[in-house]
Design an enzyme around this catalytic site. Structure first.
Site, PDB file in Angstrom:
ATOM      1  N   ASP A 147     -46.882  -3.302 -32.101  1.00  0.00           N
ATOM      2  CA  ASP A 147     -46.546  -1.880 -32.166  1.00  0.00           C
ATOM      3  C   ASP A 147     -45.209  -1.749 -31.447  1.00  0.00           C
ATOM      4  O   ASP A 147     -45.143  -1.875 -30.221  1.00  0.00           O
ATOM      5  CB  ASP A 147     -47.623  -1.043 -31.468  1.00  0.00           C
ATOM      6  N   TYR A 163     -38.245  13.557 -38.069  1.00  0.00           N
ATOM      7  CA  TYR A 163     -37.670  12.353 -38.698  1.00  0.00           C
ATOM      8  C   TYR A 163     -36.141  12.419 -38.706  1.00  0.00           C
ATOM      9  O   TYR A 163     -35.468  11.434 -38.408  1.00  0.00           O
ATOM     10  CB  TYR A 163     -38.228  12.257 -40.117  1.00  0.00           C
ATOM     11  N   LYS A 208     -33.627   9.827 -36.951  1.00  0.00           N
ATOM     12  CA  LYS A 208     -32.663   9.044 -37.739  1.00  0.00           C
ATOM     13  C   LYS A 208     -31.230   9.341 -37.325  1.00  0.00           C
ATOM     14  O   LYS A 208     -30.363   8.469 -37.398  1.00  0.00           O
ATOM     15  CB  LYS A 208     -32.878   9.298 -39.232  1.00  0.00           C
TER      16      LYS A 208
END
Ligand code: NAP
Length: 251
Positions: free
Chosen positions: A61, A152, A156
């Site tokens: 992970d 997200y 990013k």
């Protein structure tokens, strides 16, 4: 290029990460195929070995500090010190801002940003020792903003700043860092988005292709080819860049 050609790819059980792992093996790298579930990496490892390459499945992970360090140490011990790192592992937890939960925010920021940080911090030791290294981070066109992806797109966009800073800090050790910002790539991630909005995946891809200048959606191999260039000696003067691989101009 160093003699020691070991690459570590995260999220490599499927999709873009699997295509990158297979391509790097074709380029002569022994590849650590890393993903959450070690057994899920078997398909990628088998493809590489069938082609005569060397691969190792590693369960990790990337957002877990101890696990990230242990994975890099295991790769160094079993394959050799990694000199290429592709931070590709990723998740989406899309929702409009007013409906987004704390957990949706935290988990996306954690896998993409914390994960890339932890893996890069552990791997840079081997690259700086070798005097040669390549880090490639997976950003996205969503970094420019995308409805329903506040978590997200923040992650990013964050990866782009992270990449530029890695390039500044690590350049003197022969290590470059670049980001790839893909547009629409057909994978389980985009299939899940289609399912979530209730559109058949083929129709979803056809609609997306109409908006893309080259009139097709991307495939994982499009990204793998860009990674192959960025980790090559031909790209040794390319660092701190964000390469949009989206079938048309962005940014
Ligand atoms: P995918 O098919 O969903 O594959 C992502 C892989 O990452 C999965 O195998 C997943 O494992 C693994 N992963 C998730 N969390 C992890 C963790 N904490 N530690 C280790 N591995 C983990 O996604 P993809 O479409 O290939 O995307 C790959 C990368 O490209 C992502 O960073 C994504 O954001 C980026 N990207 C994709 C597109 C696109 O259109 N597909 C566009 C722009 C950017 P599990 O299956 O166990 O969850």
């Amino acid at each position: 290029m160093t003699d020691n050609r070991v690459a570590l790819v995260t999220g490599a059980a499927r999709g873009i990460g699997a295509a990158v792992a297979v391509r790097l093996a074709k380029e002569g790298f022994a590849v650590a195929v890393c993903d959450l579930d070690e057994s899920a990496c078997a398909g990628t490892v088998e493809t590489i070995e069938k082609d005569g390459g060397t691969a190792l499945a590693v369960g990790v992970d990337v957002a877990d500090s101890a696990a990230a360090s242990a994975a890099v140490a295991r790769v160094a011990a079993e394959l050799g010190p990694p000199v290429v790192l592709v931070n590709n592992a990723g998740i989406t937890r899309d929702n409009l801002l007013f409906k987004m939960s704390d957990d949706d925010w935290d988990s996306v920021i954690s896998v993409h940003l914390r994960g890339s940080f932890l893996m890069s911090r552990a791997a840079q030791e081997h690259m700086t020792k070798a005097g040669w290294g390549r880090i490639v981070n997976l950003s996205s066109v969503s970094a420019l903003g995308n409805r329903g992806q506040v978590n997200y797109s923040a992650a990013k966009a964050g990866l782009q700043g992270f990449t530029k800073t890695l390039a500044i800090e690590l350049g003197k050790f022969g290590v470059t860092a670049n980001a790839i910002a893909p547009g629409f790539i057909a994978t389980e991630m985009t299939a899940a988005t289609a399912a979530r909005v209730g559109v058949d995946f083929e129709d979803f891809k056809a609609a997306a292709a109409k908006e893309i200048p080259v009139r097709r959606v991307g495939v994982p191999e499009d990204i793998a080819g860009t990674v192959a260039f960025l980790v090559s000696d031909d790209a040794s003067f390319v660092s701190g860049q964000v390469v949009y691989v989206a079938g048309g101009p962005r940014a």
